[in-house]
Design an enzyme around this catalytic site. Structure first.
Site: not given
Length: 384
Positions: A315, A263
């Site tokens: 996710d 991320h």
């Protein structure tokens, strides 16, 4: 003037684009701050409707305000028939995110006060979208699949109704709670690409529907919202834990990107939202008596930590949760967008309230040419 010596930051990483009171990723204290509250703490005790009220009304709701909000959203569940008919004219292979993008854009034509950029006007549009987007998500997909629409059930809670339209069945208490928690965790996350896109569009004084239409296009990308779909396809590709491990090592050997890890902000630790969804997956695994998805996910998590020093993002664990809930994979990203609608609306409202047109510059790396004769026109003496 922009000079070649000025620093260029690919992807605008670390560049401050806006001042906001909506949310902040506090990496020092490990908190996702939403209107002053930590999102992870909120996810343990509050529901998605609480977050809607917090983001649009700047405070958590009382029980009476929460009931009034639920009633208000239900009044917007129905979508104009003409909008739903649009989906019957789209090719059957149309991705649900493209259907969603078309549906939101179409709704703009039904707003008789579209040019009203006031805070109150935009808030009313936000509630209208929050009521209608789940209906568009679920039924645009069903229409594109040649299935009958499922009408909203106003006797159910907001999240239970959304789940019902997605799956055709009323969720259990655990399923409703887990699904609602996923919406809450996806609701707002500072300045990802789709939010930036919405703010850039809004900065031109474009309307809320236009800003969210652009955000749908941004969120569709596999490096953003589309990652959750890619994760589930990857998990399904492996029939066992051993198969998943083999698949991961093959991808690493080929230097292929493994979706669901890493991320831009959470670089050296697990996305705290992913941890909440991992716990939800554990609960669902116990309820269903099947922990195969959980074990595959944990195996992949171990490999990526050891081999790449990368950790799961939201996710990675939201995808198997949706898988265990029986939700079709092509709907994962539209669900993400539906949940993020409230955050996007809050950002557009804030942008319109204190606007400055986004107009960055570039560092030019192309060639420069000089035309013959200085680029001037040749004069024909006979025509002087």
């Amino acid at each position: 003037m922009v000079s070649m010596e000025e620093k260029y930051i690919p992807g605008l990483e670390g560049i401050i684009a806006s001042e906001t009171n909506i949310s902040f990723l506090d990496t020092v204290h490990g908190e996702i701050v939403i209107k002053g509250y930590d999102l992870i703490q909120l996810s343990k005790t509050k529901r998605y409707l609480d977050i809607i009220h917090l983001l649009l009304e700047d405070q958590l709701p009382t029980d009476e305000e929460k009931h009034a909000l639920a009633t208000r959203l239900k009044s917007y569940y129905e979508i104009p028939t003409a909008v739903m008919e649009v989906f019957t004219h789209l090719p059957k292979g149309t991705h649900p995110m493209d259907g969603l993008r078309t549906g939101i854009s179409s709704l703009a034509g039904y707003d008789t006060t579209l040019d009203d950029r006031s805070k109150q006007g935009n808030k009313e549009r936000a509630y209208r979208l929050l009521g209608g987007v789940p209906t568009i998500v679920a039924n645009s997909y069903r229409i594109l699949q040649g299935l009958e629409k499922i009408e909203p059930d106003k006797s159910l809670s907001y999240s239970a109704n959304f789940f019902y339209m997605l799956t055709g069945r009323v969720p259990s208490d655990l399923e409703e709670r887990v699904f609602d928690q996923s919406l809450l965790l996806y609701s707002e996350h500072e300045m990802p690409n789709s939010t930036f896109t919405a703010r850039v569009i809004a900065s031109t004084q474009s309307d809320l529907f236009g800003a969210l239409t652009g955000a749908v296009a941004s969120l569709k990308g596999s490096l953003h919202g589309g990652a959750n779909e890619a994760v589930m396809y990857m998990l399904n590709e492996a029939e066992s834990v051993g198969g998943l491990e083999s698949l991961f090592y093959k991808k690493l050997f080929k230097k292929e990107k493994i979706m669901g890890f890493g991320h831009r902000v959470y670089m050296n630790k697990m996305d705290p939202r992913a941890l909440m969804m991992k716990e939800a997956l554990q609960e669902l695994s116990i309820q269903n008596g099947d922990d195969s998805l959980l074990r595959k996910c944990e195996a992949g998590e171990r490999i990526m930590e050891v081999e790449k020093g990368l950790y799961p993002n939201l996710d990675y664990y939201a995808a198997p949760v949706y898988g265990m809930l029986g939700i079709p994979i092509p709907l994962y990203t539209p669900i993400f967008f539906s949940a993020r609608t409230v955050g996007l609306c809050a950002h557009v409202i804030e942008q319109h309230e204190n606007n400055r047109l986004f107009r960055p510059r570039v560092i030019y790396s192309g060639a420069r040419h000089t035309l013959p004769n200085g680029g001037g026109l040749r004069v024909n003496a006979e025509n002087e």
